[in-house]
Design a protein around this motif. Structure first.
Motif, PDB file in Angstrom:
ATOM      1  N   ALA A 144      42.228  24.524  38.102  1.00 23.25           N
ATOM      2  CA  ALA A 144      43.614  24.668  38.520  1.00 23.25           C
ATOM      3  C   ALA A 144      43.744  26.013  39.228  1.00 23.25           C
ATOM      4  O   ALA A 144      43.219  27.021  38.744  1.00 23.25           O
ATOM      5  CB  ALA A 144      44.542  24.596  37.314  1.00 23.25           C
ATOM      6  N   PRO A 145      44.423  26.066  40.356  1.00 27.30           N
ATOM      7  CA  PRO A 145      44.547  27.343  41.068  1.00 27.30           C
ATOM      8  C   PRO A 145      45.144  28.468  40.220  1.00 27.30           C
ATOM      9  O   PRO A 145      44.715  29.619  40.327  1.00 27.30           O
ATOM     10  CB  PRO A 145      45.462  27.000  42.249  1.00 27.30           C
ATOM     11  N   ASN A 146      46.100  28.149  39.347  1.00 25.88           N
ATOM     12  CA  ASN A 146      46.748  29.207  38.567  1.00 25.88           C
ATOM     13  C   ASN A 146      45.896  29.751  37.431  1.00 25.88           C
ATOM     14  O   ASN A 146      46.254  30.766  36.831  1.00 25.88           O
ATOM     15  CB  ASN A 146      48.107  28.736  38.056  1.00 25.88           C
ATOM     16  N   GLU A 147      44.759  29.121  37.126  1.00 24.16           N
ATOM     17  CA  GLU A 147      43.859  29.720  36.142  1.00 24.16           C
ATOM     18  C   GLU A 147      42.944  30.753  36.795  1.00 24.16           C
ATOM     19  O   GLU A 147      42.296  31.528  36.110  1.00 24.16           O
ATOM     20  CB  GLU A 147      43.065  28.662  35.377  1.00 24.16           C
ATOM     21  N   ILE A 148      42.922  30.776  38.118  1.00 27.16           N
ATOM     22  CA  ILE A 148      42.097  31.716  38.874  1.00 27.16           C
ATOM     23  C   ILE A 148      42.996  32.850  39.355  1.00 27.16           C
ATOM     24  O   ILE A 148      43.631  32.755  40.405  1.00 27.16           O
ATOM     25  CB  ILE A 148      41.395  31.015  40.053  1.00 27.16           C
ATOM     26  N   VAL A 149      43.068  33.895  38.563  1.00 25.69           N
ATOM     27  CA  VAL A 149      43.932  35.040  38.866  1.00 25.69           C
ATOM     28  C   VAL A 149      43.083  36.114  39.544  1.00 25.69           C
ATOM     29  O   VAL A 149      42.122  36.616  38.956  1.00 25.69           O
ATOM     30  CB  VAL A 149      44.590  35.596  37.584  1.00 25.69           C
ATOM     31  N   LEU A 150      43.441  36.429  40.771  1.00 22.70           N
ATOM     32  CA  LEU A 150      42.678  37.418  41.523  1.00 22.70           C
ATOM     33  C   LEU A 150      43.158  38.826  41.183  1.00 22.70           C
ATOM     34  O   LEU A 150      44.366  39.072  41.131  1.00 22.70           O
ATOM     35  CB  LEU A 150      42.837  37.174  43.031  1.00 22.70           C
ATOM     36  N   PRO A 151      42.234  39.773  40.973  1.00 27.68           N
ATOM     37  CA  PRO A 151      42.644  41.130  40.643  1.00 27.68           C
ATOM     38  C   PRO A 151      43.292  41.866  41.820  1.00 27.68           C
ATOM     39  O   PRO A 151      44.044  42.806  41.632  1.00 27.68           O
ATOM     40  CB  PRO A 151      41.345  41.814  40.209  1.00 27.68           C
ATOM     41  N   ASP A 152      43.003  41.434  43.034  1.00 25.92           N
ATOM     42  CA  ASP A 152      43.619  42.005  44.238  1.00 25.92           C
ATOM     43  C   ASP A 152      43.416  41.007  45.369  1.00 25.92           C
ATOM     44  O   ASP A 152      42.739  39.994  45.195  1.00 25.92           O
ATOM     45  CB  ASP A 152      43.005  43.374  44.584  1.00 25.92           C
ATOM     46  N   ASP A 153      44.016  41.277  46.514  1.00 23.50           N
ATOM     47  CA  ASP A 153      43.849  40.349  47.635  1.00 23.50           C
ATOM     48  C   ASP A 153      43.131  41.001  48.814  1.00 23.50           C
ATOM     49  O   ASP A 153      43.276  40.567  49.953  1.00 23.50           O
ATOM     50  CB  ASP A 153      45.186  39.741  48.061  1.00 23.50           C
ATOM     51  N   THR A 154      42.336  42.042  48.524  1.00 23.30           N
ATOM     52  CA  THR A 154      41.614  42.723  49.591  1.00 23.30           C
ATOM     53  C   THR A 154      40.095  42.616  49.461  1.00 23.30           C
ATOM     54  O   THR A 154      39.391  42.679  50.456  1.00 23.30           O
ATOM     55  CB  THR A 154      42.001  44.215  49.641  1.00 23.30           C
ATOM     56  N   LYS A 155      39.592  42.466  48.256  1.00 22.19           N
ATOM     57  CA  LYS A 155      38.139  42.396  48.042  1.00 22.19           C
ATOM     58  C   LYS A 155      37.672  40.936  48.017  1.00 22.19           C
ATOM     59  O   LYS A 155      38.475  40.015  47.921  1.00 22.19           O
ATOM     60  CB  LYS A 155      37.773  43.097  46.733  1.00 22.19           C
ATOM     61  N   ASP A 156      36.350  40.745  48.079  1.00 22.43           N
ATOM     62  CA  ASP A 156      35.766  39.405  47.999  1.00 22.43           C
ATOM     63  C   ASP A 156      35.758  38.932  46.550  1.00 22.43           C
ATOM     64  O   ASP A 156      35.384  39.685  45.647  1.00 22.43           O
ATOM     65  CB  ASP A 156      34.335  39.406  48.530  1.00 22.43           C
ATOM     66  N   HIS A 157      36.163  37.679  46.341  1.00 23.84           N
ATOM     67  CA  HIS A 157      36.194  37.090  45.006  1.00 23.84           C
ATOM     68  C   HIS A 157      35.590  35.683  45.053  1.00 23.84           C
ATOM     69  O   HIS A 157      35.702  34.995  46.064  1.00 23.84           O
ATOM     70  CB  HIS A 157      37.625  36.966  44.478  1.00 23.84           C
TER      71      HIS A 157
END
Length: 192
Positions: A144-157
């Motif tokens: 589910a997209p909402n289980e994938i919480v990104l720590p920021d939106d500038t680095k590669d994840h």
């Protein structure tokens, strides 16, 4: 770090064909799958919209996962996993993860939204899963997209996982564990 030995289109076709034949009443989608253009995908987030019951939309972002087969992989070197095979689902960084955020927005509105990615490697594994009718249940994993919480939106994840684990990692410079909502195919189907 190899890609699996099949294309995303081949994987997506096999997944949707099996989903339609084995998990839709009567073996046929009640409406034609709606594949959107690549341009629209960047803002809407998904690849295809299907309905399993005739009225409830299901939005799917289809992907292939890298297959980490060496002990030198970061996930193994960092001690997250003891040994290969580990799978990596990349997330698109374009537009500060615009696609991922669009999927999260769709899900937040109460829609059934899933990343569907591969968890097999070789053409033989893929062919065997296709022949056995286990592309959905064993050759794929859903997030589910909402289980994938990104720590920021500038680095590669990316998301790192092993089949059947109850957890995965959002991996950046540091890994961030998360509990997987959908550990088996029957736990994510929005209809029975």
């Amino acid at each position: 770090m190899p890609w699996p030995d099949f294309t995303e289109l081949t994987f997506g076709f096999a997944f949707l064909r099996e989903l339609e034949q084995n998990y839709v009443l009567g073996g046929k989608f009640p409406k034609a799958p709606d594949f959107i253009s690549q341009g629209a995908e960047a803002t809407k987030g998904y690849d295809v919209e299907v309905t399993l019951d005739g009225s409830t939309p299901v939005f799917l972002q289809l992907k292939r996962s890298y297959v980490l087969v060496r002990n030198s992989a970061r996930e193994i070197q960092d001690g997250l996993y003891a040994a290969p095979k580990v799978y990596r689902m990349n997330l698109h960084k374009n537009g500060k993860y615009r696609q991922h955020k669009a999927l999260q927005g769709l899900e937040a509105l109460g829609n059934a939204v899933y990343y569907v990615t591969s968890q097999i490697h070789t053409p033989k594994e893929f062919s065997d899963a296709y022949s056995a009718g286990t592309v959905v249940s064993q050759a794929s994993v859903m997030f589910a997209p909402n289980e994938i919480v990104l720590p920021d939106d500038t680095k590669d994840h990316h998301v790192s996982f092993k089949p059947n684990d109850s957890f995965g990692y959002v991996y950046s410079k540091e890994p961030h564990p998360f509990e997987r909502k959908f550990q088996s195919f029957d736990s994510w189907l929005p209809v029975g």
